[in-house]
Design a protein around this motif. Structure first.
Motif, short mmCIF file in Angstrom:
data_model
loop_
_atom_site.label_atom_id
_atom_site.label_comp_id
_atom_site.label_asym_id
_atom_site.label_seq_id
_atom_site.Cartn_x
_atom_site.Cartn_y
_atom_site.Cartn_z
N GLY A 19 12.43 4.61 1.58
CA GLY A 19 11.41 5.64 1.64
C GLY A 19 11.11 6.33 0.32
N GLY A 20 11.95 6.09 -0.68
CA GLY A 20 11.72 6.68 -1.99
C GLY A 20 12.49 7.97 -2.20
N THR A 21 12.89 8.18 -3.44
CA THR A 21 13.61 9.39 -3.84
C THR A 21 12.91 10.03 -5.03
OG1 THR A 21 15.75 8.52 -3.10
CG2 THR A 21 15.78 10.33 -4.70
N LYS A 22 12.58 11.30 -4.91
CA LYS A 22 11.96 12.03 -6.01
C LYS A 22 13.06 12.56 -6.91
CE LYS A 22 9.17 14.55 -8.51
NZ LYS A 22 8.33 13.90 -9.57
N LEU A 23 13.10 12.10 -8.16
CA LEU A 23 14.06 12.58 -9.13
C LEU A 23 13.40 13.65 -9.99
CD1 LEU A 23 16.66 12.62 -10.83
CD2 LEU A 23 15.71 10.68 -12.13
N ALA A 76 -5.15 4.73 1.55
CA ALA A 76 -3.99 4.50 0.71
C ALA A 76 -4.41 3.93 -0.64
CB ALA A 76 -3.01 3.51 1.38
N VAL A 77 -3.48 3.93 -1.58
CA VAL A 77 -3.63 3.13 -2.79
C VAL A 77 -3.10 1.74 -2.45
CG1 VAL A 77 -2.92 2.79 -5.17
CG2 VAL A 77 -3.41 5.10 -4.34
N TYR A 78 -3.90 0.74 -2.70
CA TYR A 78 -3.52 -0.64 -2.43
C TYR A 78 -3.19 -1.34 -3.74
CZ TYR A 78 -4.97 -0.10 2.40
OH TYR A 78 -5.06 0.31 3.72
N TYR A 79 -2.00 -1.93 -3.78
CA TYR A 79 -1.53 -2.67 -4.96
C TYR A 79 -1.44 -4.16 -4.64
CZ TYR A 79 0.31 1.86 -6.66
OH TYR A 79 0.46 3.17 -7.08
N ARG A 130 0.82 -1.20 0.00
CA ARG A 130 0.00 0.00 0.00
C ARG A 130 0.86 1.25 0.00
NH1 ARG A 130 -2.92 0.44 5.97
NH2 ARG A 130 -1.03 0.89 7.19
N GLN A 131 0.23 2.35 -0.39
CA GLN A 131 0.93 3.64 -0.50
C GLN A 131 -0.02 4.75 -0.08
OE1 GLN A 131 2.27 4.76 -4.49
NE2 GLN A 131 4.10 5.69 -3.58
N PRO A 132 0.13 5.27 1.13
CA PRO A 132 -0.69 6.43 1.54
C PRO A 132 -0.43 7.60 0.61
CG PRO A 132 0.41 5.44 3.42
CD PRO A 132 1.01 4.82 2.20
N PRO A 133 -1.41 8.47 0.45
CA PRO A 133 -1.26 9.61 -0.46
C PRO A 133 0.01 10.41 -0.16
CG PRO A 133 -3.52 9.45 0.29
CD PRO A 133 -2.75 8.44 1.06
N GLY A 134 0.83 10.59 -1.19
CA GLY A 134 2.05 11.38 -1.05
C GLY A 134 3.17 10.71 -0.28
N LYS A 135 3.00 9.43 0.06
CA LYS A 135 4.03 8.74 0.85
C LYS A 135 4.60 7.54 0.11
CE LYS A 135 2.24 10.28 5.31
NZ LYS A 135 1.85 9.89 6.68
N GLY A 136 5.43 6.78 0.80
CA GLY A 136 6.13 5.67 0.18
C GLY A 136 5.37 4.36 0.24
N LEU A 137 6.04 3.32 -0.25
CA LEU A 137 5.45 1.98 -0.33
C LEU A 137 5.63 1.22 0.98
CD1 LEU A 137 6.99 1.12 -3.82
CD2 LEU A 137 4.62 1.79 -3.38
#
Lengths: 125, 113
Positions: free
Chosen positions: B106-110, A93-96, A40-47
């Motif tokens: 946590g991810g990286t915005k490029l 969240a978006v759930y994948y 899952r991925q909350p809005p504007g956040k990571g996986l």
């Protein structure tokens, strides 16, 4: 071509149970060569990895969600499902759903090679 | 239990080369494969690197991955940057003895500007 498609309600009330299904087409969910997972991925956040399942029914859950998560597989329908109970706004969240191939040499399902398009689930009254 | 730490954002100009790091908090980065996923806005993640440095078919050779045991980190390098490379990039690793077994950075915005 393998395709995964998430389906389920886009709006869930707080304290209720979120239920999603992933339908797999173009391949068999019963294959011993793959695991299947939810991320899952909350809005504007990571996986965030939620859990994974093997066709045999063996399951693996993220400890942060373990008490609320159930993942199951229905080989007759080529589907696997996610249930998350007692949801709050933090579960929005978006759930994948995704496939994890089993590495031939190690036997480990270490990465996600196919993903569904994702479905947004909002928790709100 | 380990975590993977990435810079929040990086930016570079078209045609240049950029490197995104992914540092493992404990245990050896070389002990378990690292994957890299690209996520464009509104889309699902797709794999650009698996098994530390392997590219899936269809991923241009401008994308490469490496492991540095001295810094306990993995890196994704993108050369000849194109505007279409602008996206979020996530590293990921799996360790059956870890809790949880599957870990994302946590991810990286490029930003390509």
């Amino acid at each position: 071509q393998l395709q995964l498609q998430e389906s389920g309600p886009g709006l869930v009330k707080p304290s209720e149970t979120l239920s999603l299904t992933c339908t797999v087409s173009g391949g068999s969910i019963s294959s011993s060569s793959y695991y299947w997972g939810w991320i899952r991925q909350p809005p504007g956040k990571g996986l965030e990895w939620i859990g994974s399942i093997y066709y045999s029914g063996s399951t693996y859950y993220n400890p942060s969600l373990k008490s609320r998560v159930t993942i199951s597989v229905d080989t007759s329908k080529n589907q696997f499902s996610l249930k998350l109970s007692s949801v709050t706004a933090a579960d929005t969240a978006v759930y994948y759903c995704a496939r994890l191939p089993v590495d031939f040499w190690s036997g480990s399902p270490y990465h996600f090679d196919y993903w569904g398009q994702g479905t947004l689930v909002t928790v709100s009254s | 239990n380990f975590m993977l730490t990435q810079p929040h954002s990086v930016s570079e100009s078209p045609g240049k080369t950029v490197t995104i790091s992914c540092t493992r908090s404990s245990g050896s980065i070389a002990s378990n494969y690292v994957q890299w996923y690209q996520q464009r806005p509104g889309s699902s993640p797709t794999t650009v690197i698996y098994e530390d440095n392997q590219r899936p078919s269809g991923v241009p050779d401008r994308f490469s991955g490496s492991i540095d045991s001295s810094s306990n980190s993995a890196s994704l390098t993108i050369s000849g940057l194109k505007t279409e490379d602008e996206a979020d990039y996530y590293c990921q690793s799996y360790d059956s003895s870890n809790i949880p077994p599957w870990v994302f950075g946590g991810g990286t915005k490029l930003t390509v500007l």
